[in-house]
Design a protein around this motif. Structure first.
Motif, PDB file in Angstrom:
ATOM      1  N   ASP A   1     -34.527  -8.960  29.825  1.00  0.00           N
ATOM      2  CA  ASP A   1     -35.554  -9.348  28.849  1.00  0.00           C
ATOM      3  C   ASP A   1     -36.968  -9.242  29.432  1.00  0.00           C
ATOM      4  O   ASP A   1     -37.926  -8.969  28.702  1.00  0.00           O
ATOM      5  CB  ASP A   1     -35.292 -10.772  28.369  1.00  0.00           C
ATOM      6  CG  ASP A   1     -33.992 -10.871  27.578  1.00  0.00           C
ATOM      7  OD1 ASP A   1     -33.783 -10.034  26.678  1.00  0.00           O
ATOM      8  OD2 ASP A   1     -33.188 -11.773  27.856  1.00  0.00           O
TER       9      ASP A   1
ATOM     10  N   GLY B   1     -34.943  -2.541  28.947  1.00  0.00           N
ATOM     11  CA  GLY B   1     -34.110  -3.727  29.162  1.00  0.00           C
ATOM     12  C   GLY B   1     -32.713  -3.411  29.642  1.00  0.00           C
ATOM     13  O   GLY B   1     -32.313  -3.816  30.755  1.00  0.00           O
TER      14      GLY B   1
ATOM     15  N   HIS C   1     -38.148  -5.759  28.940  1.00  0.00           N
ATOM     16  CA  HIS C   1     -38.624  -5.600  27.556  1.00  0.00           C
ATOM     17  C   HIS C   1     -40.060  -6.103  27.423  1.00  0.00           C
ATOM     18  O   HIS C   1     -40.923  -5.440  26.822  1.00  0.00           O
ATOM     19  CB  HIS C   1     -37.721  -6.379  26.595  1.00  0.00           C
ATOM     20  CG  HIS C   1     -36.462  -5.668  26.226  1.00  0.00           C
ATOM     21  ND1 HIS C   1     -36.424  -4.330  25.922  1.00  0.00           N
ATOM     22  CD2 HIS C   1     -35.184  -6.130  26.079  1.00  0.00           C
ATOM     23  CE1 HIS C   1     -35.179  -3.981  25.626  1.00  0.00           C
ATOM     24  NE2 HIS C   1     -34.406  -5.059  25.716  1.00  0.00           N
TER      25      HIS C   1
END
Length: 839
Positions: free
Chosen positions: A595, A646, A598
């Protein structure tokens, strides 16, 4: 004095006349059976296609033969043996007359039957010929001629007198359904009191087609094979008069049911639609007030309903007005429900507020009888155009928010004040076209002076960032010429959802401008996201603990503590939580790295995203982490980089963790090895990449089924000592790497709003990604159904919760560069190696 011969002659004649009267009476009773079709008339001896003149000649001939027999002198009867009774001359003559007449009747029936069969075959052939002629678009004269022939043959079967005037023949040819309708013209009931002629009935029922002999016989057989109670129910519902269901005239009942069925279908097709626009609602009761004209029109439709349908209304069966009022109320409620449908089964209100209670009505206007979500989707698909259907299938519901789409006036202002300016390289080719959620504006992109020469142009002189330049120019022109539109709409440069045929070409999908409301994301879900993430962390902790419980040593200690709890003592499981802690942290850290990647890419492209939500899973702890886009990405390259970063980061870290975890497993001493967590061997064999690395580090064949072994072995045994037949002890870092490797590979699959789905959208476009996702889902379902709980669970989760398309990109026309295609290829190979089993 009357001669004896004359008296005998009179007695014989009277006897014959009495029997003929009985026969005639029997024929009259047979004709009262109801509207029997021609084949039933043939079988029951009541056919009318033999003229009365032939019957009279046969009867006269029989009488003359009887008289001749009587007038001849009767010889003296021989003396018969006592046991055998003798017949008088009169009785003998009567018996002979009966035998002759029976033979004649049998011959007549056989002839009629054969004639009817041949006529039926001719009709069947002509009907096939007519159907072929109509499909082939033959001349009208040929079709009319075939219809005339069919009409003549059917009139012959019905025993009707055939007119030879041209007008009647022409009318029969033009009105095919009227003249071909065997059922309507042959149906009369004994207790009918109506004086409507057959011609009037034909005019009222001009479109009821005839049933063929095969069709009627098929329905008769099905009726006879039904349970007795069902046959009785059908007959009563059809208002058919009968005393014993086993002796009922089945053919007549089937024809009546068919007539009623066709009448009901025709009535639904031809009934007038009631306009409820100006209908007022009574205060307090909430009932609608219908006008006299509406009631009269509906009552007229009701009068054409079959009686068995009216019988469903109980005491109001003979009151057309009462039935009309009931139907009007149902139609009114249904129209209101169409405006307020929602939920899976149509039982929850929509979000537009139209379903709120009005005028004191405390009843929810939405009922479960409206067909639900799937029926509503079917109705919507039938009502909307192909373009609208494509837009709804390609774009998420968030692009179609109620009362948030741009108005036609705003879009026209966009065209006049923005798109027609020289600063915008776009030339509209027509008026804006309304679609679900907004408008489509078709046109062509033009080159501006500022973009006439650039290092970013391709070999043909076209800008590689044509879409980016266009969107940037539109935004700047809106800001300068029409700032009021900035907060009223969003403009996207996309592929035409449903291009015109002349616009298509090899590899060509013409671009358009898609104008929607200003906000296309689904909105914050903070409470729901927090709850789901909490459950995800809980199941992740459960997975860590479960891995230790697969170790026999930990399982034995846990059983001891549970036995203490059963005895009323306080169990101590702190050691289990302390042991599972490192594995839980390893799993969580790899997912957080996923994450974080991302987030870094989103910041680089100035993309707005939400906090990730951890989706729970009982197989791997978490199924995935969901990060929602709060604003449209700039282009496909931005979306690809965001989606790819990710899972690729997670996959690289997972491979590193798996390898070093296996190295630590090999170097662990026997005492520490006895306390390692474990994973099922079958689960480890589900990944060719992960299982291959395990085999390569721990030793070839380590993932084969191992027999139970007691006692500890050296660490070089790599699990051969304490491993059961189904579980293999591994270092927590190796377990975290293996599980995370599978999760990263699953997130790269091309589904909906997953990372893989976003990459598929960037690579194949919005029109090409759905087929890719469909094929992948079918393959994964088969893979999961035949041996992988992990893939089966993930596929089910995606289909129900992540299958909706991604929000539109500002520029969906410009393609990604070749370097990203290479990255996608590499990641695809890694996904296949990870998810394919070792076998």
């Amino acid at each position: 004095e009357i001669p004896v011969t004359s008296q005998k002659e009179n007695e014989v004649v009277e006897t014959v006349e009495k029997e003929e009267a009985v026969v005639e009476k029997k024929k009259e009773e047979d004709t009262k059976e109801g509207f029997l079709p021609f084949f039933a008339q043939v079988m029951m001896g009541t056919a009318k296609n033999i003229t009365d003149e032939v019957q009279k000649q046969e009867q006269q001939q029989q009488k003359e033969e009887v008289v001749e027999v009587v007038e001849s002198p009767a010889p003296a009867p021989p003396s018969p043996p006592p046991p055998v009774p003798t017949l008088s001359p009169q009785e003998k003559a009567i018996a002979e007359a009966k035998a002759l007449r029976a033979q004649a009747e049998k011959a007549r029936l056989e002839a009629e039957k054969m004639d009817a069969i041949l006529t039926l075959e001719k009709v069947s052939k002509l009907e096939s010929k007519l159907e072929a002629a109509q499909k082939g678009g033959d001349k009208k004269d040929e079709v009319t001629s075939i219809r005339e022939q069919i009409n003549v043959l059917q009139m012959k079967l019905r025993g009707e007198t055939m007119e030879t005037t041209p007008s009647s023949t022409t009318t029969a040819a033009v009105k095919k359904d009227e003249e071909m309708n065997l059922i309507t013209t042959s149906s009369t009931t004994s207790d009918s009191t109506t004086t409507t002629t057959q011609e009037e009935k034909k005019a009222e029922n001009p479109t009821i087609p005839s049933l063929s002999y095969t069709e009627i016989q098929d329905r008769v057989d099905k009726f006879k094979n039904s349970p007795k109670f069902m046959r009785q129910l059908v007959a009563k519902t059809a208002d058919f008069d009968f005393t014993d269901i086993d002796s009922i005239n089945t053919t007549a009942l089937i024809i009546q049911l068919y007539e009623d069925e066709q009448k009901a279908i025709r009535l639904m097709e031809t009934s007038s639609t009631t306009d409820f626009t100006n209908v007022q609602v009574e205060e307090g009761s909430g009932k609608p007030k219908f006008t006299p004209e509406q009631i009269e029109q509906k009552a007229k439709d009701v009068s054409r309903l079959p009686q068995f349908v009216k019988n469903l209304y109980g005491d109001d069966a003979n009151n057309d007005t009462a039935i009309a009022l009931s139907l009007l109320e149902d139609d009114y409620k249904e129209e209101q429900q169409r405006k307020n449908r929602g939920g899976w089964f149509g039982s929850s209100p929509s979000s537009d507020g139209d379903d709120k209670k009005k005028d004191g009505d405390d009843k929810n206007p939405i009922s479960a009888g409206n067909g639900g979500l799937f029926a509503e989707l079917k109705r919507r698909r039938e009502e909307m155009s192909e373009l609208d259907a494509m837009v709804e299938s390609l774009y998420p519901k968030t692009t179609r928010k109620e009362d948030e789409g741009p108005s036609e006036a705003q879009v026209n202002k966009l065209v006049s004040d923005v798109l027609t300016k020289s600063t915008v390289p776009f030339m509209p080719s027509g008026k804006p076209e309304a679609v679900p959620g907004g408008f489509l504006i078709r046109g062509t992109v033009t080159k501006t002076s500022s973009s006439s020469s650039s290092k970013d142009d391709d070999e043909d002189g076209n800008s590689k960032f044509e879409g980016d330049n266009l969107i940037e120019a539109i935004d700047q022109t809106i800001e300068r010429n029409a700032p009021a539109l900035k907060d009223s709409m969003s403009v996207f440069y996309v592929a035409d959802p449903y291009p015109q045929e002349e616009e298509l070409g090899p590899g060509v999908w013409p671009p358009v401008l898609f104008v929607t409301g200003p906000d296309v994301w689904r909105g914050p879900q903070q409470i729901a996201g927090t709850i789901v993430s909490g459950l995800g962390l809980a199941t992740l902790w459960y997975t860590a603990i479960e891995s230790f419980l697969l170790n026999p040593t930990f399982m034995a200690r846990a059983d001891e503590q549970l036995a203490l709890a059963d005895s009323g003592l306080t169990p101590d499981l702190g050691w289990l939580n302390e042991s599972a802690g490192p594995l839980f942290l390893f799993l969580l850290c790899i997912q957080l790295a996923h994450d974080t990647a991302h987030r870094l890419v989103a910041n680089a492209y100035k993309m707005e995203i939400t906090i990730p939500t951890f989706v729970p899973s009982l197989v791997t702890g978490i199924a995935s982490s969901v990060t929602t886009l709060k604003a449209p990405p700039k282009n496909k390259q931005a979306l690809f980089d965001f989606a790819f970063a990710g899972p690729f980061t997670g996959m690289i870290l997972s491979l590193i963790a798996l390898y070093f975890g296996l190295v630590l497993t090999v170097s662990t001493d026997a005492a520490s090895y006895a306390n390692l967590p474990a994973l099922p061997v079958q689960f480890l064999r589900e990944s060719a990449l992960g299982g291959g690395i395990i085999d390569g580090v721990l030793g070839q064949g380590v993932l084969d089924a191992l027999p139970p072994v007691t006692g500890a072995t050296s660490a070089s045994g790599a699990g051969a000592g304490l491993a059961s037949a189904n579980n293999l002890p591994l270092h927590p870092l190796a377990i975290a790497g293996y599980i995370s490797l599978n999760l990263s590979a699953l997130s790269l699959l091309p589904f909906g709003r997953t990372d893989g789905g976003r990459m598929s959208l960037a690579l194949f476009g919005r029109n090409g990604s759905p087929p890719v996702g469909l094929i992948t889902s079918l393959l994964l379902f088969l893979r999961g159904a035949f041996g992988s709980d992990l893939i089966l669970f993930y596929t089910t989760y995606i289909l129900f919760f992540q299958n909706e398309p991604e929000i539109p990109l500002r520029n969906e026309v410009d393609e990604v560069d070749f370097s990203r295609i290479l990255l996608a290829t590499v990641s695809g190979v890694l996904v296949l190696l990870t998810l394919l089993p070792m076998d």
